[in-house]
Scaffold this motif. Structure first.
Motif: not given
Length: 631
Positions: A460-464, A478-481
């Motif tokens: 759930g964290d930001a992509r960077p 990676v899959q973020a957010d």
């Protein structure tokens, strides 16, 4: 004597077989061979009828057992007058249950050890601490003060009231040395107190304590039957056909009906029924010894075939507990001064970083100031008046409202800054980071060595931040957010299966349940994640996830080796018997050695030597990896 009587009661058919065998020796010595023949043949036919009833019940449940061959062999040896061979086959059938029971209990030793150590009694202080009453552990309530005597097992989860104490947590965490605890520290049920009595305050009931949750997981794990065991049952059909074909051809070409019996005597491989379950119980026992609860042999089979592993980030690849990485004061302030001001204000904040700031200040021996004038602005920060000084701590936009000169601090991936203003002037920032697990990168390498072809991070964290951590540990995708539903859809959409999902939080419970194998990092307690998962890691060690896969692969390999070992050895003996090289009596004895060989091979799944070698490798590389920080 009592042990012998217990064995007789547990295995009456084995006892009856041995007793009648001795009676037969006496009758033979008395010159009554015909009586021996009638005795052995009648008993053999009675046992065959008893086994036939069980076989019919199996057929009604849709299972064809290999016992059909044993029954046929008993009848055949009776018909051709090989009554000594009849008794040996009967002993093999009845003794097989005893042998299986011994082997399975040996394999379940570590699982049973958890159950047997369950705390039963608690010593509860009365209200004025003048007396101690012994009560069942199930009657302990949250808030009760309990006395734990030297070398006793802690009955429920609690917080230490005594100034300090040492506890053996090896059965829970794998830590071999006693762990020192001080007042206020959490104490896990199932840990063993040291040499001095200690008092704890119960923080959970027995049913909700760590050890009882582990026991529930173990009992669930021990109650299942693995797919490969059913596969072993299915081998019975082709094996029976092959055996009857060899026996029939031997009779046809030799013209001797005894040859049919001689072949079937060695065609009764209990290994098909015994070795696979023993291997799976050994595998689950090995996993439990490594702090890994596997909920069934079928999970081990799926782990062995896994091709993709998916990770949550916070609390899984990282420790999930932010620590202070840097203190960056502005001109006019020192590091200690800035940290002391922040820690004093954060005492009145509920933000996740507040505890980390306070802990960092106390670790430096800084004195924190109390105040009656403090208030928190939700999702922004806290304002506290410390004496004549107003201190504001929070996010950049909140600080800029009070100190327009505040500037953003350059951050690396995975870092977070909190900012301070003192009397309307920007005072600096404090940078926190969630430490990456020291063995995270090595764990990815271990997975690749085990044949895992795809690694994925869902967070759930930001992509960077997510991409920074993925690059550090060697994760490919990676899959973020992600929201919990996004994680579920992502796992369902993965093509390379089976898929392993590794997570730790309540928000991971849905995706752990939908994955082919869900692995929960459950060292901090049995959460919804643990309940949804197929595997629970009881030790706060990410590398155990890869070890679970290695144990699954070893277990399947050994189970199949044991099955095929029994088949190959039995077919070899059948061919020798078909050409008349193995009399029926000798064949029955040789079949016992086949059973023993396959069971001993299956017991290799317990894997003590392999675990010792793996532990030595980990110890050798720990100094290199343990210091990695998420910077």
């Amino acid at each position: 004597m009592s042990t012998l009587l217990a064995a007789v009661r547990r295995y009456p058919l084995v006892a009856a077989t041995v007793l009648l065998g001795l009676v037969g020796v006496v009758l033979e010595s008395a010159g009554l061979p015909e009586a021996v023949g009638w005795l052995f043949s009648g008993f053999g036919l009675a046992v065959a009828a008893y086994e036939a009833v069980g076989m019919v019940r199996q057929l009604r449940r849709g299972t064809f057992g290999i016992d059909f061959l044993a029954i046929t062999a008993i009848i055949a040896t009776v018909l051709v007058g090989e009554y000594v061979a009849t008794m040996i086959i009967v002993l093999m059938l009845t003794g097989g249950a005893a042998l299986e029971d011994f082997a399975v209990n040996r394999a379940k030793r570590e699982l049973n050890a958890l159950l047997q150590r369950a705390p039963q009694i608690a010593h509860r202080h009365n209200a004025d601490f003048t007396e101690v009453d012994d009560v069942p552990a199930t009657e302990v309530r949250v808030g009760d003060h309990l006395l734990v005597r030297p070398a006793e097992i802690v009955p429920v989860d609690g917080a230490l009231v005594t100034d300090s104490a040492a506890f053996d947590e090896s059965s829970l965490t794998g830590e071999s040395l006693p762990v020192e605890r001080v007042t206020g520290d959490a104490i896990l049920s199932g840990s063993i107190n040291g040499q001095a009595a200690a008092t704890i305050r119960a923080t959970a009931t027995a049913a909700n304590s760590q050890y009882q949750q582990i026991i529930a997981l173990v009992e669930e794990a021990a109650a299942s039957k693995a797919p490969v065991v059913r596969l072993a049952d299915r081998y019975a059909v082709p094996f029976t056909v092959v055996s009857l074909l060899i026996a029939g051809l031997a009779w046809l070409f030799s013209g001797d009906p005894a040859r049919f019996a001689e072949v079937l005597v060695v065609a009764t491989p209990c290994p098909l029924l015994i070795s696979a379950p023993v291997a799976f119980m050994g595998g689950m026992s090995r996993a439990a010894r490594n702090g890994i609860i596997v909920k069934g042999g079928g999970v081990l089979e799926t782990l062995s075939r896994a091709r993709t592993v998916v990770f949550d980030k916070t609390g899984t690849l990282t420790h999930g507990t932010p620590t202070i990485a840097r203190v960056l004061p502005e001109a006019g302030f020192g590091e200690d001064e800035l940290l002391a001001l922040a820690g004093s204000a954060e005492q009145y904040s509920s933000h996740v970083l507040a505890a980390s700031v306070i802990a960092a200040a106390r670790a430096r021996g800084l004195e924190l100031t109390s105040t009656d004038t403090a208030h928190e602005v939700p999702a922004n920060g806290v304002v506290a008046r410390l004496g004549s000084t107003e201190v504001t701590v929070g996010k950049l936009s909140f600080i800029r409202d009070r100190a327009p000169d505040a500037v953003a601090t350059p951050l690396d991936g995975g870092e977070l800054a909190i900012y301070l203003a003192v009397d309307g002037r920007f005072a600096g920032s404090i940078v926190a980071s969630d430490r990456l697990r020291g063995n995270a990168r090595q764990t990815m390498a271990d997975f690749r060595a085990l044949g895992i072809v795809e690694t994925v991070m869902l967070t759930g964290d930001a992509r960077p931040t997510a991409e920074h951590i993925a690059a550090m540990v060697g994760i490919e995708q990676v899959q973020a957010d992600c929201l919990p539903a996004d994680k579920v859809n992502a796992v369902r959409g993965l093509a390379r299966r089976p898929v392993i999902m590794v997570g730790d939080g309540v928000n991971d419970a849905p995706v752990l349940a939908v994955a082919d194998v869900g692995i929960a990092m459950g060292a901090r307690g049995a959460t919804a994640a643990s309940e949804s998962a197929d595997v629970v890691i009881l030790i706060d060690d990410l590398s155990r996830t890869a070890r679970a896969v290695a144990i699954g692969q070893d277990t399947i390999r050994i189970a199949l080796q044991s099955i095929w070992l029994g088949i190959v050895m039995s077919i070899g003996l059948m061919l020798l018997a078909a050409f008349g090289f193995i009399p029926a009596t000798v064949g029955a004895l040789l079949q016992e050695f086949v059973d023993l060989a396959t069971i001993l091979n299956a017991l290799r799944a317990i894997g003590g030597r392999r675990d010792a070698a793996a532990q030595a490798q980990i110890a050798a590389r720990e100094p290199v990896t343990a210091g990695i920080l998420l910077r």
